[in-house]
Write a protein that holds these residues in place. Structure first.
Motif, PDB file in Angstrom:
ATOM      1  N   ALA A  29      99.426  -1.657 -13.689  1.00 42.19           N
ATOM      2  CA  ALA A  29      98.477  -0.953 -12.897  1.00 42.19           C
ATOM      3  C   ALA A  29      98.810   0.925 -12.954  1.00 42.19           C
ATOM      4  O   ALA A  29      97.844   1.475 -13.315  1.00 42.19           O
ATOM      5  N   VAL A  55      97.791   1.649 -16.451  1.00 42.56           N
ATOM      6  CA  VAL A  55      96.370   1.760 -16.550  1.00 42.56           C
ATOM      7  C   VAL A  55      95.857   3.074 -15.923  1.00 42.56           C
ATOM      8  O   VAL A  55      94.789   3.752 -16.488  1.00 42.56           O
ATOM      9  N   ILE A  56      95.820   3.427 -14.726  1.00 42.73           N
ATOM     10  CA  ILE A  56      95.722   4.347 -14.121  1.00 42.73           C
ATOM     11  C   ILE A  56      96.038   5.654 -14.708  1.00 42.73           C
ATOM     12  O   ILE A  56      95.143   6.816 -14.688  1.00 42.73           O
ATOM     13  N   PHE A  60      88.797   7.547 -12.857  1.00 45.27           N
ATOM     14  CA  PHE A  60      88.902   6.689 -11.597  1.00 45.27           C
ATOM     15  C   PHE A  60      88.766   7.471 -10.316  1.00 45.27           C
ATOM     16  O   PHE A  60      89.913   8.566 -10.376  1.00 45.27           O
ATOM     17  N   LEU A 116      88.698   3.498  -6.116  1.00 46.03           N
ATOM     18  CA  LEU A 116      88.790   2.522  -7.513  1.00 46.03           C
ATOM     19  C   LEU A 116      90.343   2.183  -7.700  1.00 46.03           C
ATOM     20  O   LEU A 116      90.713   1.121  -7.737  1.00 46.03           O
ATOM     21  N   ARG A 117      91.251   3.302  -7.603  1.00 47.70           N
ATOM     22  CA  ARG A 117      92.690   3.295  -7.708  1.00 47.70           C
ATOM     23  C   ARG A 117      92.901   2.296  -6.683  1.00 47.70           C
ATOM     24  O   ARG A 117      94.127   1.670  -6.928  1.00 47.70           O
ATOM     25  N   ILE A 170      92.685  -1.208  -7.597  1.00 47.85           N
ATOM     26  CA  ILE A 170      93.358  -1.564  -8.466  1.00 47.85           C
ATOM     27  C   ILE A 170      94.943  -1.816  -8.201  1.00 47.85           C
ATOM     28  O   ILE A 170      95.607  -2.727  -8.478  1.00 47.85           O
ATOM     29  N   ALA A 213      97.176  -5.290  -8.012  1.00 47.81           N
ATOM     30  CA  ALA A 213      98.298  -5.320  -8.555  1.00 47.81           C
ATOM     31  C   ALA A 213      99.716  -5.759  -7.245  1.00 47.81           C
ATOM     32  O   ALA A 213     100.557  -6.672  -7.641  1.00 47.81           O
TER      33      ALA A 213
END
Lengths: 209, 235
Positions: free
Chosen positions: A144, A147-148, A155, A159-160, A163, A167
């Motif tokens: 995570a 990705v962020i 994002f 949305l964060r 995610i 995770a």
């Protein structure tokens, strides 16, 4: 068996016992490791880490299927903790060294404290096995964070949150499927709550990248 | 022949008895010795609680006017509460203080990590250092409260901070001061009323020493909370 090994410390003991290579038996693995090329050693270790990560990615509910994770090693948790600390540290504008240090300490200190807590509550945990499992299960939070980091501009906060939430749930569920079988029956909730807190703490940092 | 067998079984019985005695002794053996407090076994008797016990004890702290807490923990003080309530608080302080400072327009915000070591030091020193001092003073003055009971009492009094920390998310200064004052009053009352029973056996001046220590530490905790973690956020 492991007394013959020149590096008879626990870490290598765990590695040498891991048997999944080309139908070699344990004695053969033992003898060959000293003379083999470095690449072989590295590949074997990397394979072992990936093998254990596959257990984390697909959480198995039955404890017997997780028996391979009993060959604990600390390389995986070390790599994962370094990766997480670096990812979070790079992304902060100031005090990146403090962040790196804090995440590192939280991860290792937290695993140790959770294990001692489980032991004090009467659970049948082995110290390094538990630290190993807790360390490996940080992998979803790592994913995570990476990705962020890479898709930062796309994002929004919400949305964060989603995610990181996914995770966090994944990590907790993964580690619970191993840890809960080792805990004392009647004190399960208070043995498991620190694990929940630990992963929540680590995931929270990822929201603010 | 018969005697031989008899003797052997007698010896076996004795050996069995000795080994079973030894097992019982090892199971009940309290670690003695100067460095006993460094072993894990020394602390095992203090983790003898289940989640219902913990919830009951936390609930007891929210109603400070009923001096029931010491009866709840009498004979079974636990260390789980003090340690993990404070750990939860550290997480919550970091989470909420950072959430509070998020501002969508500003570009260069980063995560304020310094709350973690500050909160850790503050909470654990107050949660474990104050009982140490209090227990020493009380022992000196002749109060009969064991060290672990004091730690338990103090640690659970920190649970007042749990809802307060969550409420500190809001930016309104007046509201924050109000809940901080409420928290201070609640936890100080909780501590004093629960200690009252033990303190009434002492003379007036000695009572006030202990009450003074308690109130000072609570005051510093709550002030630190407000001024360092949840200080005024400029818009």
């Amino acid at each position: 068996m492991t007394d013959n090994h020149p590096f008879g410390s626990g870490m290598f003991q765990g590695q040498a016992k891991f048997v999944d290579y080309a139908h070699m038996n344990q004695q053969e693995v033992q003898v060959n490791t000293l003379d083999e090329p470095v690449l072989d050693t590295l590949l074997r270790d990397i394979n072992m880490i990936l093998y254990k990560l596959s257990y984390v990615i697909i959480p198995r509910m039955k404890e017997t299927q997780g028996r391979k994770l009993r060959n604990w090693d600390l390389w995986g948790p070390l790599l994962l903790s370094l990766l997480l600390a670096m990812t979070l540290g790079i992304n902060s504008n100031q005090s990146s060294d403090t962040i790196f240090g804090t995440i590192f300490i939280i991860m290792w200190g937290g695993s140790a404290v959770i294990t001692v807590n489980a032991k004090l509550l009467g659970g049948q945990v082995s110290f390094f096995q538990s630290v190993c499992v807790l360390g490996y299960c940080v992998f979803p939070i790592n994913v995570a964070a990476v990705v962020i980091t890479f898709l930062q501009s796309y994002f929004g906060f919400f949305l964060r949150l989603i995610i990181v939430g996914v995770a966090f749930l994944w990590s907790t569920f993964s580690s619970l499927s191993f840890m809960s079988s080792m805990m004392n029956e009647e004190k399960k909730v208070i043995s498991v709550y620190p694990i929940f807190l630990f992963y929540m703490f680590l995931s929270w940092f990822c929201i603010f990248i | 022949m018969d005697f031989g067998i008899q003797n052997q079984t007698d010896e076996q019985q004795q050996a069995n008895k000795e080994s079973s005695n030894q097992n019982v002794n090892e199971g009940n053996k309290k670690q003695t010795g100067f460095c006993a407090f460094l072993t894990v076994e020394f602390y095992t008797p203090y983790f003898n609680v289940t989640e219902t016990d913990v919830i009951q004890r936390i609930q007891g702290t929210f109603l400070p006017l009923k001096p029931d807490f010491l009866n709840l923990i009498r004979g079974n003080p636990d260390l789980w509460g003090p340690i993990w309530i404070n750990a939860t608080l550290i997480f919550m302080i970091t989470a909420i203080a950072n959430l509070r400072q998020i501002d969508e327009e500003k570009e260069n915000q980063s995560f304020v990590i310094s709350y973690v070591p500050q909160a850790t030091a503050l909470l654990y020193i107050i949660a474990f250092g104050t009982p140490l001092v209090l227990a020493a003073v009380m022992k000196f003055l002749g109060v009969d409260l064991s060290f672990f009971q004091t730690i338990c009492l103090y640690g659970y009094s920190m649970s007042t901070l749990l809802p307060i920390t969550i409420l500190c998310y809001f930016q309104n200064e007046l509201f924050l001061w109000l809940i901080i004052v409420y928290g201070f009053a609640n936890s100080s009352l909780f501590l004093i009323i629960n200690l009252k029973e033990e303190l009434d056996k002492l003379q007036i001046q000695k009572k006030y020493i202990i009450i003074g220590i308690v109130v000072t530490m609570q005051l510093s905790l709550y002030l630190f909370y407000k001024l360092v973690f949840f200080s005024y956020v400029t818009e």
